[in-house]
Scaffold this active site. Sequence first.
Site, mmCIF file in Angstrom:
data_model
loop_
_atom_site.group_PDB
_atom_site.id
_atom_site.type_symbol
_atom_site.label_atom_id
_atom_site.label_comp_id
_atom_site.label_asym_id
_atom_site.label_seq_id
_atom_site.Cartn_x
_atom_site.Cartn_y
_atom_site.Cartn_z
ATOM 1 C CG ASP A 19 89.890 75.292 47.798
ATOM 2 O OD1 ASP A 19 89.790 76.529 47.793
ATOM 3 O OD2 ASP A 19 90.384 74.644 48.739
ATOM 4 C CE1 TYR B 123 88.253 70.584 49.022
ATOM 5 C CE2 TYR B 123 87.808 71.950 50.929
ATOM 6 C CZ TYR B 123 88.527 71.699 49.782
ATOM 7 O OH TYR B 123 89.515 72.551 49.423
ATOM 8 C CE LYS C 276 95.923 63.930 36.508
ATOM 9 N NZ LYS C 276 96.918 64.704 35.750
ATOM 10 C CG ASP D 201 97.403 67.854 34.561
ATOM 11 O OD1 ASP D 201 96.246 67.724 34.130
ATOM 12 O OD2 ASP D 201 98.275 66.990 34.386
#
Length: 331
Positions: free
Chosen positions: A227, A123, A170, A203
């Site tokens: 988000d 972002y 991640k 995930d």
Amino acid sequence: MRRVTLIPGDGIGPEIVEACRRIIEAAGAKIEWEVQRAGAEVMEEYGTPLPTHVLDSIRANKVAMKGPITTPVGSGFRSINVALRKELDLYANLRPARSMEGVRSPYKDIDLVVVRENTEDLYAGIERQVDEDTAESVKLITRGASERICRFAFEYARREGRRKVTAVHKANILKFTDGLFLEVARKVAQEYPDIEFEDRIVDNMAMQLVQKPHIYDVLVLPNLYGDIISDLCAGLVGGLGVAPSANIGEDIQVFEPVHGSAPKYTGMNKVNPTAQILTGVLMLHHIGEEEAARRIYQATAAVIAEGKTVTYDLGGEAGTSEMADAVIARL
Ligand code: NAD
């Protein structure tokens, strides 16, 4: 009297903000509202959708409650909501997801809090068209911002009597960026031996939240995962109509519902005021109006559980203002 900046927003904003303001006043909270307008409606008058006096008002009062504001798609001004977070350095986005009886949702008794980093990651807006067929975006993660958000999550957990913080990342693939976030989270965790700490790959986190959300408590995430995962959590407890949020800086807080301005329902007295009401509850909690916060939450929960005077999305036929009246009657 505590002065609070009130930004009604546009679309459905003014209707739900008015519902929330009436409820807060009926609960006896000692607030003096300073109403400020922002968005497309002030563009012509001030030449900007976010005039400086709006920012000055928030800086002076330290607390603001806002309704949603429309962002034009494709062209026109950039999001006011994002601009506010940037201008005021509101680095933490807090999104509680708590089950309410009477709200259709896949689970009961969920009580999760998502802490999303609000200033960097994908972002940061570092994006470019490399050539006609290639575009790239930079994922920016810094030690400073990661430390600030992780410390915020642990301090929040301690203050609110929470038992566990889960850092989501991640880092197996993004070894530098998410690797840094995870390294910092682990380090900060050592300073809070009273709070359990664990980490999850994003995930896997998404799957586990769908399968066994009850084993999680406070989640802390970089901006983009935050988000997505916070909307997933909102979905677990009934969706956008009931999801509040707070944008938090060092000494300024801006409270707003998670949902947008739903322009197609503007002026129809139709949409659910609950997300805005729960946003008001978060704000009252923050300014120390505990009694009003508790009473409003309970009255709203009771109206929803009874299911008689609720909006269309909760299976009822009441309008926004009738639902607010029902909450006031319960107070
Ligand atoms: P949205 O959240 O406004 O609406 C999506 C759909 O969700 C609506 O059509 C409606 O069916 C439902 N919905 C939303 N709020 C509801 C409520 N209170 N009660 C009942 N149903 C409700 O999302 P969108 O259509 O993607 O965005 C519309 C505008 O809002 C865009 O301009 C967007 O940029 C802006 N937006 C603003 C904020 C903010 O102010 N923080 C946040 C998100 C979107």
